[in-house]
Each structure stands twice: as structure tokens, then as C-alpha cells.
Design an enzyme around this catalytic site. Structure first.
Site, PDB file in Angstrom:
ATOM      1  N   ASP A 165     -15.974  58.230 -10.790  1.00 43.18           N
ATOM      2  CA  ASP A 165     -16.486  59.595  -9.876  1.00 43.18           C
ATOM      3  C   ASP A 165     -16.165  60.219 -10.929  1.00 43.18           C
ATOM      4  O   ASP A 165     -16.097  61.618 -10.012  1.00 43.18           O
ATOM      5  CB  ASP A 165     -14.218  58.720 -10.765  1.00 43.18           C
ATOM      6  CG  ASP A 165     -13.092  58.018  -9.850  1.00 43.18           C
ATOM      7  OD1 ASP A 165     -14.225  57.434  -8.538  1.00 43.18           O
ATOM      8  OD2 ASP A 165     -12.275  57.010  -9.344  1.00 43.18           O
ATOM      9  N   TYR A 217      -4.805  46.860 -10.968  1.00 45.90           N
ATOM     10  CA  TYR A 217      -5.908  48.235 -11.130  1.00 45.90           C
ATOM     11  C   TYR A 217      -7.142  47.274 -12.261  1.00 45.90           C
ATOM     12  O   TYR A 217      -8.340  46.055 -12.479  1.00 45.90           O
ATOM     13  CB  TYR A 217      -6.828  49.536 -11.365  1.00 45.90           C
ATOM     14  CG  TYR A 217      -8.048  49.516 -11.808  1.00 45.90           C
ATOM     15  CD1 TYR A 217      -8.727  49.736 -10.097  1.00 45.90           C
ATOM     16  CD2 TYR A 217      -8.736  49.269 -12.729  1.00 45.90           C
ATOM     17  CE1 TYR A 217      -9.611  50.766  -9.898  1.00 45.90           C
ATOM     18  CE2 TYR A 217      -9.746  50.121 -12.268  1.00 45.90           C
ATOM     19  CZ  TYR A 217     -10.282  50.832 -11.668  1.00 45.90           C
ATOM     20  OH  TYR A 217     -11.850  51.300 -11.956  1.00 45.90           O
TER      21      TYR A 217
END
Length: 373
Positions: A165, A217
């Protein structure tokens, strides 16, 4: 520029400058980054603007036009709460690396859809990191800014994300997807000009928001690390004989390994097709990626599955969830003459289930982090 007016209103002076960093959408390569694998994201037109001026006293004052009614003053970075931790984390990471970074007055204004899985947090970190790099003359490369931003999110915020990201936000280029080897940090721009081929990449924002700072996650990452340890490799990227590996694993570790290894192959296949000018043929790989994320990595949800399935029924060349999962967005590769049909199919499927209509908008590769003013 709105962020400049807000800075002037809050602090009574003009900012030293305004810096921008974009969010990102990942074309393919999901949950491969923290497995030292391959990813293919691109920066999106939406992002975060940060108006910043340095301070000599070490104090950090923050104001977000989206998240706070008044500035937050941090005399200690560890006092930061909520969204402010992402900004404070960048100061912390730079100081931990030995950079002489003092305080700053900061105003944030962003238009990345919140909770859409388009990395608003990375955009925030990279915008602030890019500003501090220039204001304090740190001489960092864009990748070094991305790595500092990742450290802020991993070690200060507590979200165990990979580098994708932040790298996409820092290094993105207009009209290009970014191929990133998450082990070597080597990058290559891959042309991704859909308009010339009569295609669009639609983002379907389900509106389902799930925080990734821990929870599922972190569980998926732990599964991958345990599987790599059981296989005797540094990371799942190193698995070369998938059949042998799957025969030695069971349960969650087996499923996670199957996804990561095959997803890396899909990234390479998509790059091959893009370089050959056969963009319309990547749809089947997008579909396969979604099925793997749904069934092997188990990070999809009903809203994402319906978005993908209805987009394909409406005529999309291919579709898949994008981002960390458990909500967020799906993407769909659609010919220009099928865009309205795909929109109608997706919104109709949501209406049938009594769900709020998703936001649907096209995305094109945009420029990465930079100074605006």
C-alpha cells in the site's frame, strides 16, 4: 485549496507547503506482500492532502477535516489516539531511524472513500512522510518513505500490513501499474491504458467496513508464517513444488499456502498479458483470484461475493475483491459498452437483498506522492 484555508484558520499562518499522496487499488496480488511475493497495484485519483509547517519545540499538532472537530496536540507521540496514530507513527518511525525530525503543525484533508479498502491510511502516512522528508531535508527516496510509513503502521499502529500500500502511494505513476517484488523491493512500471482499448476498471465499494489492525488479518498472516516454518522456507514465496507443500500441510495452513503460491503465479501471468497488449484477457485471472481469496484464504464476505458475481453476470470481463478483505471493494474489468449493464446488475443484486446500493466508480492509474504547493 481547502486544506490551506483550514491551516490558516487553525494556526493563523500559511503552511510551509502542501503535499499529496494517493490511495491505491490492487489489480492482482492479494495477501502476497507479507509473504515476500509479487503485487500489481496502482495509485488512484483520490488521496490525502497534508498542509504542514515545521515546529522547533517537537510538539505535533494535527487536524483532520474528516475526523476531528479541533486540532489534536501531541507533546508525546504515544498519546495519539485513533486516526492520529497513523500520523504520529510516521514521526516515530523517522526518529527511530535516526532522522532529526522535530515537531510540526499539520492539517489533513482527504477524499479516499473510508473503509473502501483503497488504503486511506497509507495515503495519510505517505503524505506526511513526504512532507517531513522535504521540510527536514532527510534525503529519503520514495521507497524509503514507503518503508518508514509501513514501519509506522506495523510497529506503532499495530497493523501487520506488507509494503504494497505504501509503495503504491509513494511510487505510483500516471497510466502505469506498479509491479513490486516485495522481497527485493524491485519495481517495474507496467503500462495500463484501458481507455485506448475501450475498457474501464470499475471499483465497487460495498460500504462494508472492517478494521484490519489485528483480528482476522493478523490471523491470516500468522497462518502463512506457520506454514512457511513447517515447510522450512523463509516465506511462502519460496514454495516451488506446490503439490509437495500441500501434501505436508493441513487445515488453514494448507489453504493459505495454496492461495499465496497460485496468486503469485497469477500476478506474473497478468503482467505477461499486459505487456503483450492483451488486457482484455486478464479477466479469467481476476475471477480465479477472487475464488481463491474466497475459498482458500477466506477473506471475502457476502457483499463482496455478490458484487463480483453480479458484475460478471452483467457482462464484466472479470471481477474480484481487492484489498485486505472482510469488506471494502471489488474491482471489475468492463468494456465501455457494458458499463451501464454491469452497474445495473450489481445495484439490482444489492437491492434484491435489501442492501444499500454500493458506490461504483471508474479508476485510472494516477501519480504518486508529490508536493502540490
Amino acid at each position: 485549496m481547502r486544506v490551506v484555508g483550514a491551516f490558516r484558520e487553525s494556526y493563523g499562518v500559511e503552511p510551509a507547503g502542501v503535499w499529496h499522496a494517493p490511495g491505491r487499488v490492487n489489480l492482482i496480488g492479494e495477501h502476497t506482500d507479507y509473504n515476500d511475493g509479487f503485487v500489481l497495484p496502482f495509485a488512484v485519483p483520490w488521496g490525502v492532502n497534508a498542509a504542514v509547517s515545521p515546529r522547533e519545540d517537537g510538539v505535533v499538532r494535527l487536524w483532520s477535516l474528516q475526523a476531528a472537530d479541533e486540532p489534536v496536540t501531541l507533546e508525546r507521540l504515544d498519546a495519539a489516539q485513533g486516526w492520529a496514530r497513523y500520523v504520529a507513527g510516521v514521526f516515530w518511525a523517522l526518529r527511530e531511524a535516526g532522522h532529526r525530525v522535530g515537531g510540526a503543525d499539520v492539517v489533513i484533508d482527504g477524499d479516499v472513500p473510508q473503509g473502501a479498502g483503497l488504503s486511506s491510511s497509507a495515503a495519510l502516512e505517505v503524505a506526511v512522510g513526504t512532507a517531513l522528508n522535504e521540510l527536514y531535508g532527510l534525503g529519503m527516496t520514495k521507497m524509503e518513505i514507503a518503508l518508514a510509513s509501513q514501519k509506522a503502521e506495523n510497529d506503532f499502529v499495530g497493523m501487520p500490513c506488507g509494503i504494497m500500500d505504501q509503495a503504491a502511494s509513494a511510487l505510483g505513476e500516471e497510466g502505469q501499474a506498479l509491479f513490486l517484488d516485495c522481497r527485493s523491493l524491485g519495481t517495474r512500471n507496467i503500462p495500463f491504458d484501458l481507455a485506448s482499448l475501450g475498457l474501464q476498471l470499475l471499483i465497487v465499494n460495498t460500504g462494508v467496513h472492517h478494521s484490519h489492525a489485528g483480528g482476522e488479518y493478523a490471523d491470516r498472516r500468522r497462518d502463512c508464517e506457520n506454514a512457511a516454518a513447517h515447510l522450512g522456507v523463509d516465506a511462502l514465496r519460496d514454495v516451488t513444488d506446490l503439490a509437495d507443500a500441500l501434501g505436508r500441510l493441513s487445515g488453514d495452513e494448507r489453504r493459505r499456502t495454496q492461495h499465496v503460491v497460485t496468486e503469485n503465479h497469477r500476478v506474473e501471468a497478468v503482467i505477461g498479458l499486459l505487456r503483450a497488449g492483451k488486457v482484455e484477457e486478464i479477466g479469467a485471472l481476476l475471477n480465479a483470484s477472487h475464488l481463491s481469496l474466497r475459498d482458500q484464504f477466506e477473506v471475502s464476505c457476502a457483499e463482496l461475493d455478490v458484487a463480483v458475481e453480479s458484475a460478471i453476470r452483467g457482462g464484466a470481463r472479470g471481477s474480484r475483491m481487492t484489498g485486505g478483505g472482510f469488506g471494502g471493494s471489488a474491482i471489475a474489468l468492463v468494456a465501455d459498452d457494458r458499463v451501464e449493464a454491469v452497474r445495473a446488475s450489481v445495484t439490482g443484486a444489492y437491492a434484491e437483498r435489501g442492501w444499500a446500493a454500493p458506490e461504483i466508480y471508474p479508476a485510472v492509474p494516477a501519480a504518486g506522492a508529490r508536493r502540490l504547493a
